[in-house]
Scaffold this motif. Structure first.
Motif, PDB file in Angstrom:
ATOM      1  N   ARG A   9       0.762  -1.230   0.068  1.00  0.00           N
ATOM      2  CA  ARG A   9      -0.136   0.067   0.103  1.00  0.00           C
ATOM      3  C   ARG A   9       0.841   1.148  -0.046  1.00  0.00           C
ATOM      4  N   ALA A  10       1.836   1.386   0.943  1.00  0.00           N
ATOM      5  CA  ALA A  10       2.848   2.478   0.692  1.00  0.00           C
ATOM      6  C   ALA A  10       3.550   2.705  -0.230  1.00  0.00           C
ATOM      7  N   SER A  11       3.779   1.549  -1.197  1.00  0.00           N
ATOM      8  CA  SER A  11       4.555   1.457  -2.437  1.00  0.00           C
ATOM      9  C   SER A  11       3.615   2.214  -3.544  1.00  0.00           C
ATOM     10  N   HIS A  12       2.371   1.761  -3.530  1.00  0.00           N
ATOM     11  CA  HIS A  12       1.432   2.098  -4.374  1.00  0.00           C
ATOM     12  C   HIS A  12       1.234   3.863  -4.317  1.00  0.00           C
ATOM     13  N   LEU A  13       1.120   4.268  -2.912  1.00  0.00           N
ATOM     14  CA  LEU A  13       0.932   5.597  -2.540  1.00  0.00           C
ATOM     15  C   LEU A  13       2.170   6.429  -2.654  1.00  0.00           C
ATOM     16  N   LYS A  14       3.348   5.793  -2.890  1.00  0.00           N
ATOM     17  CA  LYS A  14       4.755   6.452  -3.101  1.00  0.00           C
ATOM     18  C   LYS A  14       5.044   7.061  -1.565  1.00  0.00           C
ATOM     19  N   TYR A  15       4.944   6.286  -0.526  1.00  0.00           N
ATOM     20  CA  TYR A  15       5.290   6.717   0.834  1.00  0.00           C
ATOM     21  C   TYR A  15       6.828   5.953   1.075  1.00  0.00           C
ATOM     22  N   ASP A  16       7.699   6.915   1.492  1.00  0.00           N
ATOM     23  CA  ASP A  16       8.950   6.367   1.688  1.00  0.00           C
ATOM     24  C   ASP A  16       9.057   5.674   3.336  1.00  0.00           C
ATOM     25  N   VAL A  17       8.417   4.550   3.533  1.00  0.00           N
ATOM     26  CA  VAL A  17       8.078   4.093   4.851  1.00  0.00           C
ATOM     27  C   VAL A  17       8.629   2.639   5.015  1.00  0.00           C
ATOM     28  N   ASN A  18       9.469   2.394   6.042  1.00  0.00           N
ATOM     29  CA  ASN A  18      10.239   1.080   6.070  1.00  0.00           C
ATOM     30  C   ASN A  18       9.547   0.063   6.964  1.00  0.00           C
ATOM     31  N   PHE A  19       9.170  -0.890   6.506  1.00  0.00           N
ATOM     32  CA  PHE A  19       8.593  -1.816   7.320  1.00  0.00           C
ATOM     33  C   PHE A  19       9.426  -3.186   7.545  1.00  0.00           C
ATOM     34  N   VAL A  20       9.240  -3.575   8.876  1.00  0.00           N
ATOM     35  CA  VAL A  20      10.265  -4.734   9.371  1.00  0.00           C
ATOM     36  C   VAL A  20       9.204  -5.675  10.358  1.00  0.00           C
ATOM     37  N   GLN A  21       9.708  -6.928  10.034  1.00  0.00           N
ATOM     38  CA  GLN A  21       8.924  -7.874  10.775  1.00  0.00           C
ATOM     39  C   GLN A  21       9.852  -8.395  12.092  1.00  0.00           C
ATOM     40  N   ARG A  22       9.531  -7.685  13.363  1.00  0.00           N
ATOM     41  CA  ARG A  22      10.312  -7.915  14.445  1.00  0.00           C
ATOM     42  C   ARG A  22       9.525  -7.897  15.497  1.00  0.00           C
ATOM     43  N   LEU A  23       9.909  -8.269  16.662  1.00  0.00           N
ATOM     44  CA  LEU A  23       9.121  -8.359  17.929  1.00  0.00           C
ATOM     45  C   LEU A  23       9.492  -6.819  18.647  1.00  0.00           C
ATOM     46  N   ALA A  24       8.676  -6.447  18.973  1.00  0.00           N
ATOM     47  CA  ALA A  24       8.672  -4.755  19.622  1.00  0.00           C
ATOM     48  C   ALA A  24       9.653  -4.942  20.889  1.00  0.00           C
TER      49      ALA A  24
END
Length: 376
Positions: free
Chosen positions: A155-170
Motif C-alpha cells: 500500500r505504501a509503495s502504491h501511494l509513494k510513501y517512503d516508509v520502512n517495514f520490518v517484521q520484528r518483535l517490539a
C-alpha cells in the motif's frame, strides 16, 4: 441478548466473506504483493522462518488466522476494520483517524524529528500518517505479523510513501541505542500480555535518544473494578471478540509502568485522541540527537552501530501533573498538513466519542488497530 448475537454473527460473516473472496482470487492478490515486495520508495524486511511466540498466534477480533496465520491477513484486516470504524468511530477509509492522531502528537523540545518508530504498526496506516506529517523523517513500521506489513508495504509503495517495514518483535526491535526521536504505537498494548508490554517499554527506553518523545496510544488503564455493565462489556469483548489480553492490560497501571522505566511525564501534556490515555513522556533531557548510523543494504535498511546514551542516574526529575484522562482529537483541517492527493481526507479530524470508563472499560465491538504477525 439478541443485539450481541447479531453483532457477533455479523462479524463472523464479514470475516468469512473477506477470507473466501481473497482466497478464491489468491493468484491475483499474491502476485500483486510479490510485485512490490522489492519496490520502493520504502523497504520491506520479512522473516518467514522466524520463530513466533505463542502470544501472537491468537485470532484477535476472531479474524480467521489472526495476524500471523493467513497470507491475506492484511487485506482482511483493512477491509474489516473500515467497516467496524464506520459503525463505532466514523469514517476511516482514508486513514482519517490515524492522520488526525499523528497530527496531534507532540514534538521533542528541540523540535528535531529525524527518526520515528511505530511499533505494532499492523498494515501501516499510522506509519503512513506519521510520514505524511514528517516527510523528511526516516519512518519505521514494526510488527510481528508478516502478512500485515507485507500488505502495508504494498500500500505504501502504491501511494509513494517512503516508509520502512520490518517484521520484528517490539520487545526486541533490533535498533541501536538512542536511535529514535519519536516512538509511538497505535492501540497495540492491549493486544499483548502485560509482561510483554513491560518488556516493550524497556526496549523503547533503550532505543530513544535524550529528549525523545514516547507516546503510546491505547485505552485508559489502572483498574479492574467498575460498574457491572462495564465489567460485563469487557468480559464479553474478551470472550466473544477474542480480546485475549484485555483483562491483563486494563488491570495494569500503564502510566506507572512507563515512569518506572525512567521516562518523565511532560509538564503540560495534551490528548491526541478522545477516549484514550494521555501518555506524553520524555526520555531524559539533552541537546544531542541520535548518531547518524543508518546505512543501506539492498532494499532492506540495516542500522548497525550505537548512538550516545545518557546515564539513567542523570535523569532530571520533572514536575508530574498529568491525568490519565482523555481529550478531543481536535478539529483541525487536514489541509494544513502535507498529504498526497491519492489519500485525500474528508476535511476534518473525525469526532471520537469517549468509550467506557476512566478505569479503561470500552464498549464491546470497538475495533483496535494493531496487528502482530503472519507466516509468508
Amino acid at each position: 441478548n439478541i443485539s450481541s448475537h447479531t453483532w457477533i454473527a455479523n462479524q463472523r460473516l464479514t470475516w468469512k466473506n473477506l477470507q473466501d473472496y481473497f482466497h478464491s482470487n489468491e493468484d491475483a492478490y499474491l502476485s500483486e504483493m510479490e510485485a512490490t515486495d522489492r519496490k520502493g520508495p520504502g523497504s520491506l524486511e520479512l522473516k518467514p522462518r522466524m520463530q513466533l511466540p505463542e502470544h501472537v498466534s491468537h485470532q484477535i477480533h476472531i479474524q480467521p488466522g489472526g495476524y500471523v496465520g493467513d497470507p491475506f491477513a492484511g487485506h482482511m484486516y483493512h477491509y474489516g476494520t473500515n467497516s467496524f470504524y464506520l459503525g463505532g468511530r466514523g469514517h476511516n477509509d482514508q486513514d482519517q483517524i490515524h492522520r488526525c492522531v499523528a497530527n496531534n502528537l507532540p514534538l521533542p523540545k528541540d523540535g528535531k524529528v529525524r527518526r520515528i518508530l511505530d511499533y505494532g504498526c499492523g498494515i501501516g496506516q499510522f506509519s503512513l500518517a506519521l510520514k505524511e506529517r514528517f516527510p523528511d523523517a526516516e519512518v519505521w513500521g514494526l510488527d510481528i505479523g508478516g502478512p500485515m506489513i507485507r500488505y502495508g508495504h504494498m500500500r505504501a509503495s502504491h501511494l509513494k510513501y517512503d516508509v520502512n517495514f520490518v517484521q520484528r518483535l517490539a520487545e526486541d526491535n533490533g535498533f541501536p541505542d538512542g536511535y529514535f526521536d519519536l516512538v509511538t504505537s497505535y492501540i497495540a498494548h492491549h493486544e499483548m500480555p502485560a509482561d510483554v508490554s513491560r518488556q516493550v517499554i524497556a526496549e523503547v527506553q533503550r532505543t530513544t535518544r535524550p529528549g525523545a518523545i514516547y507516546y503510546p496510544i491505547d485505552f485508559i488503564t489502572g483498574g479492574s473494578e467498575m460498574i457491572p455493565r462495564y465489567m460485563f462489556g469487557r468480559w464479553w469483548d474478551h470472550r466473544w471478540n477474542n480480546e485475549r489480553w484485555s483483562f491483563e492490560y486494563h488491570a495494569m497501571d500503564f502510566a506507572a509502568e512507563i515512569e518506572a522505566r525512567g521516562f518523565n511525564k511532560a509538564a503540560d501534556p495534551k490528548s491526541v485522541i478522545r477516549g484514550f490515555g494521555i501518555r506524553h513522556y520524555i526520555w531524559a533531557e539533552g541537546d544531542s540527537g541520535p548518531a547518524d548510523v543508518a546505512t543501506s543494504h539492498g532494499n532492506v535498511r540495516r542500522v548497525p552501530g550505537a548512538a550516545r546514551r545518557l546515564n539513567p542516574q542523570r535523569l532530571r526529575k520533572r514536575a508530574l501533573q498529568v491525568s490519565d484522562s482523555a481529550g478531543d482529537c481536535g478539529n483541525r483541517s487536514l489541509g494544513e498538513f502535507r498529504r498526497p492527493a491519492a489519500i485525500a481526507g474528508r476535511g476534518h479530524c473525525p469526532g471520537v466519542p469517549r468509550t467506557g470508563t476512566d478505569s479503561g472499560g470500552f464498549q464491546a465491538g470497538l475495533t483496535r488497530l494493531r496487528p502482530p504477525q503472519v507466516r509468508v
